[in-house]
Scaffold this active site. Structure first.
Site, PDB file in Angstrom:
ATOM      1  N   GLU A  26      18.410   7.192 -12.357  1.00 33.84           N
ATOM      2  CA  GLU A  26      17.499   6.071 -12.144  1.00 33.84           C
ATOM      3  C   GLU A  26      17.122   5.451 -13.483  1.00 33.84           C
ATOM      4  O   GLU A  26      16.568   6.119 -14.351  1.00 33.84           O
ATOM      5  CB  GLU A  26      16.248   6.553 -11.412  1.00 33.84           C
ATOM      6  CG  GLU A  26      15.299   5.429 -11.025  1.00 33.84           C
ATOM      7  CD  GLU A  26      14.124   5.919 -10.209  1.00 33.84           C
ATOM      8  OE1 GLU A  26      13.718   5.208  -9.272  1.00 33.84           O
ATOM      9  OE2 GLU A  26      13.607   7.010 -10.498  1.00 33.84           O
TER      10      GLU A  26
ATOM     11  N   CYS B 215      10.932   1.829  -7.163  1.00 31.88           N
ATOM     12  CA  CYS B 215      11.695   3.027  -6.787  1.00 31.88           C
ATOM     13  C   CYS B 215      12.824   2.706  -5.807  1.00 31.88           C
ATOM     14  O   CYS B 215      13.823   3.436  -5.743  1.00 31.88           O
ATOM     15  CB  CYS B 215      10.769   4.087  -6.202  1.00 31.88           C
ATOM     16  SG  CYS B 215       9.713   3.484  -4.873  1.00 31.88           S
TER      17      CYS B 215
ATOM     18  N   GLU C  38       6.659  10.967  -2.866  1.00 33.57           N
ATOM     19  CA  GLU C  38       7.521   9.779  -2.825  1.00 33.57           C
ATOM     20  C   GLU C  38       8.092   9.637  -4.223  1.00 33.57           C
ATOM     21  O   GLU C  38       7.375   9.334  -5.167  1.00 33.57           O
ATOM     22  CB  GLU C  38       6.705   8.557  -2.397  1.00 33.57           C
ATOM     23  CG  GLU C  38       7.567   7.390  -1.960  1.00 33.57           C
ATOM     24  CD  GLU C  38       7.928   6.484  -3.120  1.00 33.57           C
ATOM     25  OE1 GLU C  38       9.089   6.578  -3.581  1.00 33.57           O
ATOM     26  OE2 GLU C  38       7.079   5.705  -3.564  1.00 33.57           O
TER      27      GLU C  38
ATOM     28  N   LYS D  56      -6.005  10.220  -9.377  1.00 29.07           N
ATOM     29  CA  LYS D  56      -5.607  10.262 -10.786  1.00 29.07           C
ATOM     30  C   LYS D  56      -4.604   9.150 -11.032  1.00 29.07           C
ATOM     31  O   LYS D  56      -3.446   9.265 -10.672  1.00 29.07           O
ATOM     32  CB  LYS D  56      -4.987  11.603 -11.164  1.00 29.07           C
ATOM     33  CG  LYS D  56      -4.813  11.748 -12.685  1.00 29.07           C
ATOM     34  CD  LYS D  56      -3.686  12.658 -13.074  1.00 29.07           C
ATOM     35  CE  LYS D  56      -2.345  11.991 -13.061  1.00 29.07           C
ATOM     36  NZ  LYS D  56      -2.182  10.906 -14.075  1.00 29.07           N
TER      37      LYS D  56
END
Length: 492
Positions: free
Chosen positions: A392, A293, A259, A185
């Protein structure tokens, strides 16, 4: 339709790749992709429903349980994976260009990560499984035990938009090597490039149902996570979404690899070389326009050299070339979407209204009147408790934080909910190594930061569960079975 390197890439993707064929969607919802650098229309893609996901999962289940894939040897799977890699390589230039248009990634980065790396990962795991003993006979108290490694089953792979090709393949390649089947996906933010994998899988002759691709939003994506025929979920994305997926996998007792996000620290020690730091900070903190990330968006600097580090970092950001990601001279491209640009600008506004000091950037570049560009931005005098230091951003906004000594630097670096990346900058490698060993993070670099595809990658704390890459990455796609047998097995 564009033609690059003799390979056609259709920018409208209104069908799904299920059971080895391109099939019409069950629903009618579509996503209109826009080019990050201009905001112009790029292509249209269908969005899947729960029913589309169900079709794909059932095809994957059939290929595993009753199709040829479930009976393949490691050598047979490896041979097909090499053909898959060859087919992707033929499309590499076109794919890298398409991703840069979708998410703003500079083409000099997209070529290696979205063009070359997926084929390389397929080849790496093909050869690894060829060399792996999938059965081992061990002596036991009453005879012998055959220890088998079998595929975990049907894998739901959920990939993000920032490095869509390589992050998808970090799941697909070890899964295929292990003998699993996959439902991928992709993210709607990069709606178009993932279907290149379907084209390549068809050309390579992957059996029907081995790889299925359905673009979907979070709603239909949730049905993939909870589908009763799925055995494992491999997800890369935000910590917020990871918590939801992790909770559902826990409820279902379903294998998972997550992750997730990061708020990593680059620690510049008192004896660090400023030129080395400036030579490596691009990869550590600004790679892919900081839509990464592992972005080290907390820059920790000693008080004795604090102003020097702040000034050097501000000068570096001011010297960057902001522009179209397809121009090889561009070092900072646009954000991936207008929505994401708004998020990044929102963090800049928050920092402007704090006690932090803006030293470079701070808004949209004046020479870019189209697309979703933001200036690389540096704030000094940031407290590690400020929002800019805790959350973040996923954009080029740096927080420079002072520290007193090495122990204080380690304390500040570890004072975070995340633990994914990091770096230590010092003229004394042993000193840097000593600091690096104390930072609670899954990866960390000494005087540079660059992902190693041959070593495990993943996070601690809120940055995730499990590891991808390296030889260790195949283990999450295998289950162990112990068969208690007779002593004759040992003699054989």
């Amino acid at each position: 339709m564009t033609v690059i390197a003799d390979v056609e890439t259709n920018l409208d993707r209104t069908r799904f790749f299920i059971n080895g064929e391109w099939v019409d969607p069950i629903g009618s919802e579509t996503h209109h992709a826009l080019e990050a650098a201009t905001g112009d229309a790029l292509g249209t893609a269908s969005l899947g429903t729960d029913a589309d996901i169900d079709r794909a999962v059932k095809a994957a289940r059939e290929a595993l349980d009753h199709g040829p894939w479930g009976r393949t040897t490691a050598d047979e799977r490896a041979a097909l994976m090499h053909k898959f890699a060859d087919a992707l390589e033929k499309r590499a230039d076109a794919t890298a260009t398409l991703v840069s248009r979708e998410n703003g990634m500079p083409i000099t980065l997209s070529g290696p990560f979205n063009g070359a790396a997926p084929a390389g990962l397929l080849r790496m795991y093909a050869e690894q499984v060829r060399a792996m003993d999938l059965e081992e006979v061990r002596p036991s108290a009453l005879g012998s035990t055959i220890v088998r490694r079998e595929p975990v089953g049907v894998v739901g792979a959920i990939a993000p938009w920032n490095y869509p090709q390589v992050l998808a393949m970090m799941k697909i390649a070890p899964a295929l090597a292990a003998g699993c089947t996959v439902v991928l996906k992709p993210s709607p933010e990069t709606a178009l490039d993932s279907y290149v994998m379907g084209d390549a899988a068809q050309e390579a002759g992957l059996p029907p149902g081995v790889l299925n691709i359905v673009l979907a939003d979070r709603g239909a994506g949730a049905s993939l996570v909870s589908h009763p025929l799925v055995d494992k979920i491999a997800f890369t994305g935000s910590t917020e979404t990871g918590r939801i997926i992790g909770a559902e996998c826990g409820r279902l007792i379903r294998r998972m690899t997550l992750e997730l996000g990061g708020k990593s620290a680059a620690i510049f020690l008192e004896d660090g070389d400023i030129d080395t730091f400036l030579g490596g900070i691009g990869a550590a903190s600004f790679m892919n326009n900081s839509q990464t990330c592992t972005t080290q968006s907390r820059i920790l600097a000693p008080r004795s050299r604090y102003d020097e580090v702040v000034d050097a970092l501000a000068g570096w950001t001011d010297s960057q070339t902001i522009g179209n990601p397809l121009d090889p001279a561009t070092t900072i491209g646009p954000m991936a979407s207008e929505k994401h640009l708004g998020r990044v600008l929102g963090f800049i506004d928050v920092a402007k209204n704090s006690n932090a000091r803006l030293v470079s950037g701070g808004g949209r570049p004046t020479d870019q009147d189209r697309g979703w560009f933001v200036q690389p931005t540096v704030f000094a005098d940031v407290d590690n408790d400020d929002r800019l230091a805790r959350e973040e951003v996923f954009g080029p906004v740096m927080a420079v934080i002072p520290f007193d000594d090495d122990a204080d630097a380690v304390r500040i670096a570890n004072d975070s909910n995340y633990g994914l990346g990091g770096s230590v900058w010092s003229a004394d490698e042993e000193r840097a190594l000593g600091v690096a060993r104390q930072v609670r993070t899954g990866t960390i670099g000494l005087n540079y930061y660059s992902l190693d595809l041959g070593a495990p990658f993943g996070g601690m704390k809120d940055s995730g569960v499990g590891r991808e890459l390296g030889p260790e990455a195949i283990n999450p796609y295998l289950e162990y079975k112990s068969i208690y047998a007779g002593a004759d097995r040992l003699r054989g």
